[in-house]
Structure formats: structure tokens, C-alpha cells
Design a protein around this motif. Structure first.
Motif, PDB file in Angstrom:
ATOM      1  N   LEU A  43       0.823  -1.308   0.105  1.00  0.00           N
ATOM      2  CA  LEU A  43       0.123   0.111  -0.096  1.00  0.00           C
ATOM      3  C   LEU A  43       0.704   1.181  -0.073  1.00  0.00           C
ATOM      4  CD1 LEU A  43      -3.047   0.834   0.479  1.00  0.00           C
ATOM      5  CD2 LEU A  43      -2.650   0.959   2.601  1.00  0.00           C
ATOM      6  N   ARG A  44       1.797   1.356   0.845  1.00  0.00           N
ATOM      7  CA  ARG A  44       2.757   2.142   0.820  1.00  0.00           C
ATOM      8  C   ARG A  44       3.455   2.541  -0.407  1.00  0.00           C
ATOM      9  NH1 ARG A  44       8.206   0.945   3.149  1.00  0.00           N
ATOM     10  NH2 ARG A  44       8.467  -0.028   1.466  1.00  0.00           N
ATOM     11  N   ASP A  45       3.847   1.531  -1.092  1.00  0.00           N
ATOM     12  CA  ASP A  45       4.788   1.585  -2.348  1.00  0.00           C
ATOM     13  C   ASP A  45       3.489   1.864  -3.382  1.00  0.00           C
ATOM     14  OD1 ASP A  45       6.953   0.763  -1.214  1.00  0.00           O
ATOM     15  OD2 ASP A  45       6.752  -1.348  -2.006  1.00  0.00           O
ATOM     16  N   CYS A  46       2.493   1.697  -3.531  1.00  0.00           N
ATOM     17  CA  CYS A  46       1.293   2.099  -4.405  1.00  0.00           C
ATOM     18  C   CYS A  46       1.005   3.537  -4.145  1.00  0.00           C
ATOM     19  CB  CYS A  46       0.071   1.228  -4.114  1.00  0.00           C
ATOM     20  SG  CYS A  46      -1.115   1.335  -5.508  1.00  0.00           S
ATOM     21  N   ILE A  47       1.019   4.013  -3.219  1.00  0.00           N
ATOM     22  CA  ILE A  47       0.899   5.472  -2.790  1.00  0.00           C
ATOM     23  C   ILE A  47       1.921   6.340  -3.267  1.00  0.00           C
ATOM     24  CG2 ILE A  47       0.834   7.120  -1.150  1.00  0.00           C
ATOM     25  CD1 ILE A  47      -1.100   5.122   0.930  1.00  0.00           C
ATOM     26  N   LEU A  48       3.370   5.835  -3.077  1.00  0.00           N
ATOM     27  CA  LEU A  48       4.482   6.451  -3.305  1.00  0.00           C
ATOM     28  C   LEU A  48       4.816   6.679  -4.820  1.00  0.00           C
ATOM     29  CD1 LEU A  48       7.005   5.754  -0.359  1.00  0.00           C
ATOM     30  CD2 LEU A  48       5.667   7.752  -0.876  1.00  0.00           C
ATOM     31  N   LEU A  49       4.600   5.697  -5.662  1.00  0.00           N
ATOM     32  CA  LEU A  49       5.060   5.381  -6.875  1.00  0.00           C
ATOM     33  C   LEU A  49       4.375   6.418  -7.821  1.00  0.00           C
ATOM     34  CD1 LEU A  49       5.247   1.521  -7.503  1.00  0.00           C
ATOM     35  CD2 LEU A  49       7.052   3.051  -7.706  1.00  0.00           C
ATOM     36  N   PRO A  50       3.215   6.810  -7.829  1.00  0.00           N
ATOM     37  CA  PRO A  50       2.468   7.915  -8.561  1.00  0.00           C
ATOM     38  C   PRO A  50       3.388   9.343  -8.172  1.00  0.00           C
ATOM     39  CG  PRO A  50       0.640   6.762  -7.683  1.00  0.00           C
ATOM     40  CD  PRO A  50       1.959   6.238  -6.952  1.00  0.00           C
ATOM     41  N   TYR A  51       3.870   9.734  -7.133  1.00  0.00           N
ATOM     42  CA  TYR A  51       4.556  10.603  -6.782  1.00  0.00           C
ATOM     43  C   TYR A  51       5.978  10.603  -7.416  1.00  0.00           C
ATOM     44  CZ  TYR A  51       1.716  12.196  -2.997  1.00  0.00           C
ATOM     45  OH  TYR A  51       0.280  12.481  -2.310  1.00  0.00           O
ATOM     46  N   MET A  52       6.623   9.408  -7.525  1.00  0.00           N
ATOM     47  CA  MET A  52       7.731   9.143  -8.140  1.00  0.00           C
ATOM     48  C   MET A  52       7.836   9.342  -9.663  1.00  0.00           C
ATOM     49  SD  MET A  52       9.013   5.722  -5.800  1.00  0.00           S
ATOM     50  CE  MET A  52      10.475   5.610  -6.966  1.00  0.00           C
ATOM     51  N   GLU A  53       6.669   8.640 -10.336  1.00  0.00           N
ATOM     52  CA  GLU A  53       6.235   8.865 -11.613  1.00  0.00           C
ATOM     53  C   GLU A  53       6.314  10.268 -12.123  1.00  0.00           C
ATOM     54  OE1 GLU A  53       2.838   7.443 -14.696  1.00  0.00           O
ATOM     55  OE2 GLU A  53       2.853   7.122 -12.896  1.00  0.00           O
ATOM     56  N   THR A  54       5.501  11.268 -11.272  1.00  0.00           N
ATOM     57  CA  THR A  54       5.437  12.623 -11.564  1.00  0.00           C
ATOM     58  C   THR A  54       6.849  13.269 -11.495  1.00  0.00           C
ATOM     59  OG1 THR A  54       3.333  12.629 -10.536  1.00  0.00           O
ATOM     60  CG2 THR A  54       4.295  14.810 -11.051  1.00  0.00           C
ATOM     61  N   MET A  55       7.675  12.891 -10.468  1.00  0.00           N
ATOM     62  CA  MET A  55       8.997  13.365 -10.301  1.00  0.00           C
ATOM     63  C   MET A  55       9.850  13.134 -11.667  1.00  0.00           C
ATOM     64  SD  MET A  55       9.401  12.701  -6.334  1.00  0.00           S
ATOM     65  CE  MET A  55      11.126  13.140  -6.244  1.00  0.00           C
ATOM     66  N   VAL A  56       9.763  11.748 -12.121  1.00  0.00           N
ATOM     67  CA  VAL A  56      10.723  11.443 -13.033  1.00  0.00           C
ATOM     68  C   VAL A  56      10.224  12.001 -14.456  1.00  0.00           C
ATOM     69  CG1 VAL A  56      11.546   9.132 -14.312  1.00  0.00           C
ATOM     70  CG2 VAL A  56      11.465   9.333 -11.805  1.00  0.00           C
ATOM     71  N   GLN A  57       8.870  12.257 -14.579  1.00  0.00           N
ATOM     72  CA  GLN A  57       8.404  12.800 -15.761  1.00  0.00           C
ATOM     73  C   GLN A  57       8.929  14.175 -15.958  1.00  0.00           C
ATOM     74  OE1 GLN A  57       4.251  12.000 -15.795  1.00  0.00           O
ATOM     75  NE2 GLN A  57       4.299  10.194 -16.809  1.00  0.00           N
ATOM     76  N   LYS A  58       8.768  14.884 -14.678  1.00  0.00           N
ATOM     77  CA  LYS A  58       9.323  16.366 -14.629  1.00  0.00           C
ATOM     78  C   LYS A  58      10.674  16.594 -15.045  1.00  0.00           C
ATOM     79  CE  LYS A  58       5.819  18.404 -11.734  1.00  0.00           C
ATOM     80  NZ  LYS A  58       5.502  18.913 -10.268  1.00  0.00           N
ATOM     81  N   SER A  59      11.734  15.525 -14.669  1.00  0.00           N
ATOM     82  CA  SER A  59      12.895  15.557 -14.754  1.00  0.00           C
ATOM     83  C   SER A  59      13.299  15.163 -16.255  1.00  0.00           C
ATOM     84  CB  SER A  59      13.599  14.613 -13.859  1.00  0.00           C
ATOM     85  OG  SER A  59      15.067  14.673 -13.953  1.00  0.00           O
ATOM     86  N   ILE A  60      12.480  14.146 -16.760  1.00  0.00           N
ATOM     87  CA  ILE A  60      12.769  14.081 -18.251  1.00  0.00           C
ATOM     88  C   ILE A  60      12.356  15.198 -19.130  1.00  0.00           C
ATOM     89  CG2 ILE A  60      11.669  12.716 -20.111  1.00  0.00           C
ATOM     90  CD1 ILE A  60      11.673  10.344 -18.347  1.00  0.00           C
ATOM     91  N   ALA A  61      11.196  15.892 -18.965  1.00  0.00           N
ATOM     92  CA  ALA A  61      10.940  17.306 -19.513  1.00  0.00           C
ATOM     93  C   ALA A  61      12.034  18.393 -19.257  1.00  0.00           C
ATOM     94  CB  ALA A  61       9.618  17.658 -18.808  1.00  0.00           C
ATOM     95  N   GLU A  62      12.659  18.435 -18.215  1.00  0.00           N
ATOM     96  CA  GLU A  62      13.743  19.445 -18.093  1.00  0.00           C
ATOM     97  C   GLU A  62      14.981  19.001 -18.763  1.00  0.00           C
ATOM     98  OE1 GLU A  62      14.677  19.698 -13.824  1.00  0.00           O
ATOM     99  OE2 GLU A  62      12.690  20.696 -13.386  1.00  0.00           O
ATOM    100  N   ILE A  63      15.278  17.695 -18.868  1.00  0.00           N
ATOM    101  CA  ILE A  63      16.366  17.345 -19.603  1.00  0.00           C
ATOM    102  C   ILE A  63      16.233  17.560 -21.054  1.00  0.00           C
ATOM    103  CG2 ILE A  63      17.560  15.389 -20.259  1.00  0.00           C
ATOM    104  CD1 ILE A  63      17.212  14.221 -17.388  1.00  0.00           C
ATOM    105  N   GLU A  64      14.925  17.430 -21.672  1.00  0.00           N
ATOM    106  CA  GLU A  64      14.704  17.496 -22.988  1.00  0.00           C
ATOM    107  C   GLU A  64      14.747  18.981 -23.508  1.00  0.00           C
ATOM    108  OE1 GLU A  64      10.612  16.384 -23.375  1.00  0.00           O
ATOM    109  OE2 GLU A  64      10.958  14.299 -23.767  1.00  0.00           O
TER     110      GLU A  64
END
Length: 163
Positions: A43-64
Motif C-alpha cells: 500500500l505504501r509503495d502504491c501510494i509513493l509510486l505515482p509521486y515518483m512517476e511525476t517526479m521522473v516525468q518532470k525531470s525528463i521534461a527538464e532534460i529535453e
């Protein structure tokens, strides 16, 4: 038959140990209905993973939009980590659904983020402080990065053996 059997007044006053045991068996949660430690981790991981997904997506957008020389390498690494996060999130959601656990709403109170969830018919609340969330996210991202590093090292070893 005793004298008390016909007296209705005594039925509500007396409580035998057998009756207490029967009541507890009927009204207390069964072991199968209480969430386990493994399920809490899921449950904890399922709650945290969407936050991580958003963080990585923002990082990818910055790198682009950056002019870094290693831009393509960083993008590939970010895409790999994002894929792993999405695979894990899909796997966890499917597993929680099989175990009849649903995450409902999110509520923030001071520094604690609460999530309500249903676990086999029982509604419960799961809370994490922001500091705990940050540290858990950091640990998970480190784990994904080390997996990618291991894959790259193995790939380099195989390439060196071929030449």
C-alpha cells in the motif's frame, strides 16, 4: 430447567464466558480481514509510486530542454526508470485488487498525508509524514538507478568479451 430460564429479566443481565467467546468470534475482525505488514508495504509503495512517476516525468521534461552533451543518455536512463516505475505500479495495483484492497482519498493534515483505503470490507486510514515519503522515494529511486547501473555494467562486460 432452572428458575431463571422463564424469567426474562435475567437474560440481559447474565453473561457466561461461552457467550463472550461467541460474541468475540462474531464481532471482532477475523485474521483474514486485517491488513498484513506485507500488504501495508504494498500500500505504501502504491501510494509513493505515482509521486515518483511525476517526479521522473518532470525531470525528463527538464532534460529535453537542456543543452547538456549527455542529454540522450540522461533521457534514456530517465525513460528506463519511468518504465520500471510504471511496471511496478501496475503490478502493485493488480495485486492489491486481487487481495480486495482499494485506495480511496487523500487528506493532508499538517505534515502528515493520510490515505483512506478499504481492506476486505473494512475502512482504514494510512498516514505518512512528508519526511518519510521523501526518504522512501529517495531509497526507491536509488534502487532503480542501481538496477540500471548493473544492467549497463553487464552489457559492457558482454561487449568487451565479444571484442
Amino acid at each position: 430447567m432452572s428458575k431463571l430460564d422463564d424469567n426474562e429479566r435475567w437474560k440481559s443481565k447474565m453473561l457466561l464466558t461461552e457467550h463472550v467467546e461467541q460474541y468475540e468470534q462474531q464481532h471482532l475482525p477475523h485474521p483474514g480481514k486485517i491488513i498484513t505488514a506485507e500488504e501495508r508495504t504494498m500500500l505504501r509503495d502504491c501510494i509513493l509510486l505515482p509521486y515518483m512517476e511525476t517526479m521522473v516525468q518532470k525531470s525528463i521534461a527538464e532534460i529535453e530542454y537542456s543543452t547538456n552533451i549527455l542529454k540522450r543518455l540522461y533521457l534514456a536512463a530517465g525513460q528506463y526508470i519511468l518504465e520500471q516505475i510504471m511496471k511496478d505500479l501496475y503490478r502493485l495495483r493488480r495485486e492489491l485488487k486481487q487481495r480486495n484492497i482499494r485506495i480511496l482519498t487523500e487528506e493532508q493534515s499538517d505534515l502528515v498525508v493520510y490515505h483512506y483505503f478499504y481492506c476486505r470490507g473494512y475502512k482504514e486510514r494510512f498516514g505518512m509524514t512528508r519526511d518519510v515519503m521523501r526518504s522512501e522515494i529517495s531509497l526507491r529511486l536509488t534502487r532503480y538507478t542501481s538496477e540500471l547501473t548493473t544492467l549497463l555494467k553487464e552489457s559492457l562486460k558482454e561487449r568487451n568479451k565479444e571484442t
